[in-house]
Design a protein around this motif. Structure first.
Motif, PDB file in Angstrom:
ATOM      1  N   THR A  58       0.853  -1.181   0.000  1.00 37.31           N
ATOM      2  CA  THR A  58       0.000   0.000   0.000  1.00 37.31           C
ATOM      3  C   THR A  58       0.888   1.229   0.000  1.00 37.31           C
ATOM      4  O   THR A  58       1.733   1.393   0.894  1.00 37.31           O
ATOM      5  N   ALA A  59       0.705   2.083  -1.002  1.00 34.40           N
ATOM      6  CA  ALA A  59       1.451   3.344  -1.093  1.00 34.40           C
ATOM      7  C   ALA A  59       0.452   4.495  -1.131  1.00 34.40           C
ATOM      8  O   ALA A  59      -0.527   4.441  -1.878  1.00 34.40           O
ATOM      9  N   ARG A  60       0.713   5.511  -0.330  1.00 32.33           N
ATOM     10  CA  ARG A  60      -0.172   6.670  -0.269  1.00 32.33           C
ATOM     11  C   ARG A  60       0.650   7.954  -0.298  1.00 32.33           C
ATOM     12  O   ARG A  60       1.522   8.165   0.544  1.00 32.33           O
ATOM     13  N   GLY A  61       0.363   8.797  -1.290  1.00 31.29           N
ATOM     14  CA  GLY A  61       1.009  10.100  -1.373  1.00 31.29           C
ATOM     15  C   GLY A  61       2.513  10.042  -1.561  1.00 31.29           C
ATOM     16  O   GLY A  61       3.232  10.941  -1.109  1.00 31.29           O
ATOM     17  N   VAL A  62       3.008   9.028  -2.263  1.00 30.90           N
ATOM     18  CA  VAL A  62       4.454   8.833  -2.375  1.00 30.90           C
ATOM     19  C   VAL A  62       5.049   9.816  -3.383  1.00 30.90           C
ATOM     20  O   VAL A  62       4.620   9.885  -4.539  1.00 30.90           O
ATOM     21  N   ALA A  63       6.028  10.553  -2.926  1.00 31.11           N
ATOM     22  CA  ALA A  63       6.766  11.498  -3.770  1.00 31.11           C
ATOM     23  C   ALA A  63       8.256  11.219  -3.629  1.00 31.11           C
ATOM     24  O   ALA A  63       8.713  10.717  -2.603  1.00 31.11           O
ATOM     25  N   LYS A  64       8.996  11.551  -4.675  1.00 31.00           N
ATOM     26  CA  LYS A  64      10.443  11.366  -4.654  1.00 31.00           C
ATOM     27  C   LYS A  64      11.127  12.530  -5.346  1.00 31.00           C
ATOM     28  O   LYS A  64      10.787  12.872  -6.481  1.00 31.00           O
ATOM     29  N   ASP A  65      12.103  13.125  -4.632  1.00 30.86           N
ATOM     30  CA  ASP A  65      12.924  14.200  -5.163  1.00 30.86           C
ATOM     31  C   ASP A  65      14.359  13.714  -5.321  1.00 30.86           C
ATOM     32  O   ASP A  65      14.864  12.960  -4.476  1.00 30.86           O
ATOM     33  N   PHE A  66      15.012  14.171  -6.386  1.00 31.23           N
ATOM     34  CA  PHE A  66      16.428  13.908  -6.586  1.00 31.23           C
ATOM     35  C   PHE A  66      17.167  15.231  -6.705  1.00 31.23           C
ATOM     36  O   PHE A  66      16.611  16.204  -7.233  1.00 31.23           O
ATOM     37  N   PRO A  67      18.416  15.294  -6.222  1.00 30.69           N
ATOM     38  CA  PRO A  67      19.198  16.528  -6.384  1.00 30.69           C
ATOM     39  C   PRO A  67      19.359  16.877  -7.860  1.00 30.69           C
ATOM     40  O   PRO A  67      19.538  15.994  -8.707  1.00 30.69           O
ATOM     41  N   SER A  68      19.303  18.169  -8.164  1.00 28.38           N
ATOM     42  CA  SER A  68      19.483  18.652  -9.532  1.00 28.38           C
ATOM     43  C   SER A  68      20.047  20.058  -9.481  1.00 28.38           C
ATOM     44  O   SER A  68      19.338  20.998  -9.101  1.00 28.38           O
ATOM     45  N   GLY A  69      21.324  20.194  -9.832  1.00 27.59           N
ATOM     46  CA  GLY A  69      21.952  21.501  -9.772  1.00 27.59           C
ATOM     47  C   GLY A  69      21.960  22.031  -8.351  1.00 27.59           C
ATOM     48  O   GLY A  69      22.414  21.360  -7.424  1.00 27.59           O
ATOM     49  N   ASP A  70      21.418  23.225  -8.170  1.00 26.61           N
ATOM     50  CA  ASP A  70      21.366  23.837  -6.834  1.00 26.61           C
ATOM     51  C   ASP A  70      20.105  23.459  -6.061  1.00 26.61           C
ATOM     52  O   ASP A  70      19.931  23.885  -4.914  1.00 26.61           O
ATOM     53  N   GLY A  71      19.230  22.682  -6.684  1.00 23.66           N
ATOM     54  CA  GLY A  71      17.981  22.344  -6.012  1.00 23.66           C
ATOM     55  C   GLY A  71      17.647  20.876  -6.151  1.00 23.66           C
ATOM     56  O   GLY A  71      18.521  20.017  -6.102  1.00 23.66           O
ATOM     57  N   THR A  72      16.368  20.589  -6.331  1.00 25.38           N
ATOM     58  CA  THR A  72      15.904  19.214  -6.501  1.00 25.38           C
ATOM     59  C   THR A  72      14.897  19.161  -7.636  1.00 25.38           C
ATOM     60  O   THR A  72      14.307  20.183  -8.015  1.00 25.38           O
ATOM     61  N   ILE A  73      14.720  17.971  -8.161  1.00 26.39           N
ATOM     62  CA  ILE A  73      13.684  17.724  -9.155  1.00 26.39           C
ATOM     63  C   ILE A  73      12.779  16.627  -8.638  1.00 26.39           C
ATOM     64  O   ILE A  73      13.250  15.619  -8.109  1.00 26.39           O
ATOM     65  N   ARG A  74      11.492  16.828  -8.734  1.00 30.23           N
ATOM     66  CA  ARG A  74      10.516  15.840  -8.254  1.00 30.23           C
ATOM     67  C   ARG A  74      10.161  14.902  -9.398  1.00 30.23           C
ATOM     68  O   ARG A  74       9.675  15.338 -10.451  1.00 30.23           O
ATOM     69  N   VAL A  75      10.413  13.598  -9.176  1.00 29.89           N
ATOM     70  CA  VAL A  75      10.160  12.612 -10.235  1.00 29.89           C
ATOM     71  C   VAL A  75       8.914  11.772  -9.959  1.00 29.89           C
ATOM     72  O   VAL A  75       8.384  11.144 -10.869  1.00 29.89           O
TER      73      VAL A  75
END
Length: 239
Positions: A7-24
């Motif tokens: 069961t997965a609920r509201g799953v988000a994942k960010d990866f570092p990108s340059g000076d910030g992050t990118i949400r995939v």
């Protein structure tokens, strides 16, 4: 079906990108039911492999809740996460990841050896699983002596040998021709899909959609459609 394995609920994942992050991954909600094979489909880069890596405890989520067999995998310590993967998850990879110096039986026995079982006992169990996959005559061969379809069946045996309740497969037919890919999926479904176990397969191959109980389609880090029955799966295959 006998409830949910995952069961997965509201799953988000960010990866570092340059000076910030990118949400995939953006707020994924997904239930994987016991006794089913769920296919996860969508274009390259949409987040499929990231999602199964989180569900299997390889990657950690940035947000959300993930339970596998009632276990909250987000808050496991590194050692507990490693133990969880050894005991709960079977992995089947696109490129097989077989060790070239080990026989088919020895490769298939690796999860048991890692868990601490004696090599002779582990390889006996591996040979029995290979036999069930039609690979008994090839158990003592090295990977270089096997065809692509045979190596994939060794990879399936390795995923099954420790009897895990959750199996994840990343593009298991991508390196196979149509006939070998169809046979690999048939073998996987016949041997892995059973009450109390869930199988999630990431694939780009619409030719194997017919093996699914359900298909979840992803785009841009979101699940945008779930085909819940045979008619919906056929429509998805046609498109």
């Amino acid at each position: 079906m006998n409830g949910a394995v995952v069961t997965a609920r509201g799953v988000a994942k960010d990866f570092p990108s340059g000076d910030g992050t990118i949400r995939v991954l953006h707020g994924i909600d997904l239930t994987v039911r016991a006794g089913e094979m769920l296919l996860l489909v969508g274009p390259s880069g949409c987040g499929k492999t990231t999602l199964i890596s989180i569900l299997a405890g390889i990657l950690s989520a940035s947000e959300g809740a993930i339970e596998v067999l009632g276990q909250d995998v987000r808050h496991l310590t590194p050692s507990a996460a490693a133990r969880f993967r050894r005991e709960t998850v079977g992995f089947i990879f696109q490129q097989y990841n077989l060790l070239p110096s080990l026989t088919a039986a020895e490769n298939a026995a690796i999860p048991l050896v890692v868990r601490g079982e004696r090599l002779d006992r582990a390889t006996r169990r591996a040979r029995a699983v290979l036999e069930g996959l039609g690979m008994g005559a090839h158990a003592e061969k090295l990977p270089r002596q096997l065809s692509g379809g045979q190596m994939q069946r060794v990879a399936i045996a390795r995923a099954l040998v420790h009897d895990p309740p959750f199996i994840v497969c990343d593009e298991p037919t991508a390196a196979l021709d149509a006939a070998s890919g169809h046979e690999a999926m048939r073998q996987l479904r016949a041997s892995a899909v059973r009450p109390g176990r869930a199988v999630v397969v990431v694939t780009h191959d619409p030719r194997v959609y017919g093996f699914a109980d359900r298909i979840a389609r992803m785009e841009d880090g979101r699940i945008v459609e779930i085909a819940e029955d045979a008619a919906a799966i056929r429509r998805m295959t046609e498109h």
